[in-house]
Design a protein around this motif. Structure first.
Motif, short mmCIF file in Angstrom:
data_model
loop_
_atom_site.label_atom_id
_atom_site.label_comp_id
_atom_site.label_asym_id
_atom_site.label_seq_id
_atom_site.Cartn_x
_atom_site.Cartn_y
_atom_site.Cartn_z
N GLY A 1 0.69 -1.28 0.01
CA GLY A 1 -0.09 0.05 -0.13
C GLY A 1 1.03 1.15 0.02
N ALA A 2 2.14 1.04 -0.02
CA ALA A 2 3.02 2.28 0.06
C ALA A 2 2.99 3.20 -1.27
N GLN A 3 2.29 2.57 -2.37
CA GLN A 3 2.41 3.15 -3.71
C GLN A 3 3.84 3.47 -4.32
N LEU A 4 4.59 2.42 -4.49
CA LEU A 4 5.77 2.55 -5.16
C LEU A 4 5.68 1.84 -6.49
N ALA A 5 5.09 2.27 -7.48
CA ALA A 5 4.57 1.66 -8.62
C ALA A 5 5.89 1.39 -9.39
N ASN A 6 6.86 2.33 -9.98
CA ASN A 6 7.73 1.83 -10.86
C ASN A 6 9.21 1.67 -9.87
N ARG A 7 9.16 2.06 -8.70
CA ARG A 7 10.32 1.74 -7.66
C ARG A 7 10.11 0.61 -6.68
N ARG A 8 9.38 -0.41 -6.82
CA ARG A 8 8.99 -1.48 -6.00
C ARG A 8 10.09 -2.26 -5.78
N LEU A 9 10.95 -2.55 -6.56
CA LEU A 9 12.33 -3.39 -6.55
C LEU A 9 13.03 -2.63 -5.68
N LEU A 10 13.23 -1.48 -5.83
CA LEU A 10 14.14 -0.83 -5.01
C LEU A 10 13.76 -0.76 -3.46
N ALA A 11 12.51 -0.76 -3.28
CA ALA A 11 12.12 -0.98 -1.80
C ALA A 11 11.91 -2.36 -1.36
N VAL A 12 11.82 -3.50 -2.19
CA VAL A 12 11.80 -4.84 -1.86
C VAL A 12 13.28 -5.46 -1.51
N TYR A 13 14.14 -5.09 -2.28
CA TYR A 13 15.50 -5.51 -2.03
C TYR A 13 16.04 -5.28 -0.56
N PRO A 14 15.95 -4.10 -0.11
CA PRO A 14 16.53 -3.82 1.39
C PRO A 14 15.65 -4.81 2.13
N ILE A 15 14.30 -5.03 2.08
CA ILE A 15 13.53 -5.74 3.02
C ILE A 15 13.99 -7.19 2.86
N CYS A 16 14.46 -7.70 1.84
CA CYS A 16 14.90 -9.10 1.30
C CYS A 16 16.37 -9.24 2.20
N LEU A 17 17.07 -8.32 1.97
CA LEU A 17 18.43 -8.17 2.80
C LEU A 17 18.12 -8.20 4.42
N PHE A 18 17.32 -7.44 4.75
CA PHE A 18 17.03 -7.61 6.27
C PHE A 18 16.71 -8.71 6.86
N TYR A 19 15.77 -9.26 6.29
CA TYR A 19 15.35 -10.90 6.67
C TYR A 19 16.42 -11.90 6.64
N ILE A 20 17.12 -11.51 5.36
CA ILE A 20 18.01 -12.68 5.01
C ILE A 20 19.27 -12.67 6.12
N CYS A 21 19.45 -11.32 6.57
CA CYS A 21 20.54 -11.16 7.46
C CYS A 21 19.98 -11.92 8.67
N ILE A 22 18.84 -11.68 9.16
CA ILE A 22 18.26 -12.00 10.40
C ILE A 22 18.46 -13.66 10.26
N GLY A 23 17.86 -14.04 9.31
CA GLY A 23 17.87 -15.53 9.22
C GLY A 23 19.29 -16.36 9.33
N TRP A 24 20.15 -15.64 8.48
CA TRP A 24 21.73 -15.88 8.60
C TRP A 24 22.28 -15.85 10.20
N ILE A 25 21.92 -14.93 10.76
CA ILE A 25 22.21 -15.05 12.36
C ILE A 25 21.58 -16.41 13.07
N ILE A 26 20.38 -16.36 12.56
CA ILE A 26 19.69 -17.74 13.40
C ILE A 26 20.55 -18.91 13.04
N ILE A 27 21.00 -19.13 11.65
CA ILE A 27 21.59 -20.25 11.22
C ILE A 27 23.09 -20.51 11.96
N ILE A 28 23.73 -19.34 11.98
CA ILE A 28 25.14 -19.48 12.48
C ILE A 28 24.84 -19.26 14.02
#
Length: 172
Positions: free
Chosen positions: A145-172
């Motif tokens: 609902g943030a209405q990031l029409a043509n910039r959606r990938l630029l907003a999703v990429y940091p979200i993915c990095l954020f949760y992947i980093c947390i997941g990596w910490i859980i694994i190690i």
């Protein structure tokens, strides 16, 4: 007025809201936008829970450093992801985004609990992978609902990095 009601009534109401929002993240079917009404109780609970669980998994002398690192990563990371969304022109309030990202950590808390109980890498990796995917899916869905029409990938990429980093910490 909430100022005149007993404390137990207020706490009960707040726990009810946290429960409803957590269920909405864990079972995102039929989103009723409960996360539009932001609060920071749930994100704080999940942040503290994950930090405590991860400190239990750490070697004895590293427990306090792990707690501090996980807590700081969650707080600072959600602020950075939110700031990125705002700078890209997203129409979402700062606290609403932090609230959403914090509630979407709940699958990671469940994964860390399973890791604490199982202590087997063969169990940990698939459970954390599912939790990361679930967290990313839930947060991207709620922030749609943030209405990031043509910039959606630029907003999703940091979200993915954020949760992947947390997941990596859980694994190690």
């Amino acid at each position: 007025s909430t100022l005149d009601e007993p404390i137990l009534t207020t706490i009960g109401r707040d726990f009810g809201k946290v429960g409803r929002k957590t269920i909405q993240v864990l079972y995102p079917k039929g989103r009723d936008n409960a996360l539009r009404e932001w609060d920071l109780w749930g994100p704080m609970f999940f942040c503290l829970s994950l930090a405590v669980i991860m400190s239990f998994l750490a070697p004895g002398q590293q427990a306090s450093a792990v707690f501090t690192g996980v807590f700081a990563l969650l707080c600072i990371g959600s602020c950075v992801v939110t700031l990125n969304c705002k700078l890209l022109g997203g129409h979402v309030s700062f606290f609403q985004s932090v609230c959403t990202l914090g509630y979407c950590v709940s699958p990671m808390v469940i994964a860390s609990l399973i890791t604490l109980l199982a202590h087997r890498i063969i169990v940990t990796i698939p459970v954390v992978a599912v939790a990361v995917a679930w967290s990313i899916s839930a947060s991207v869905g709620f922030l749609a609902g943030a209405q990031l029409a043509n910039r959606r990938l630029l907003a999703v990429y940091p979200i993915c990095l954020f949760y992947i980093c947390i997941g990596w910490i859980i694994i190690i």
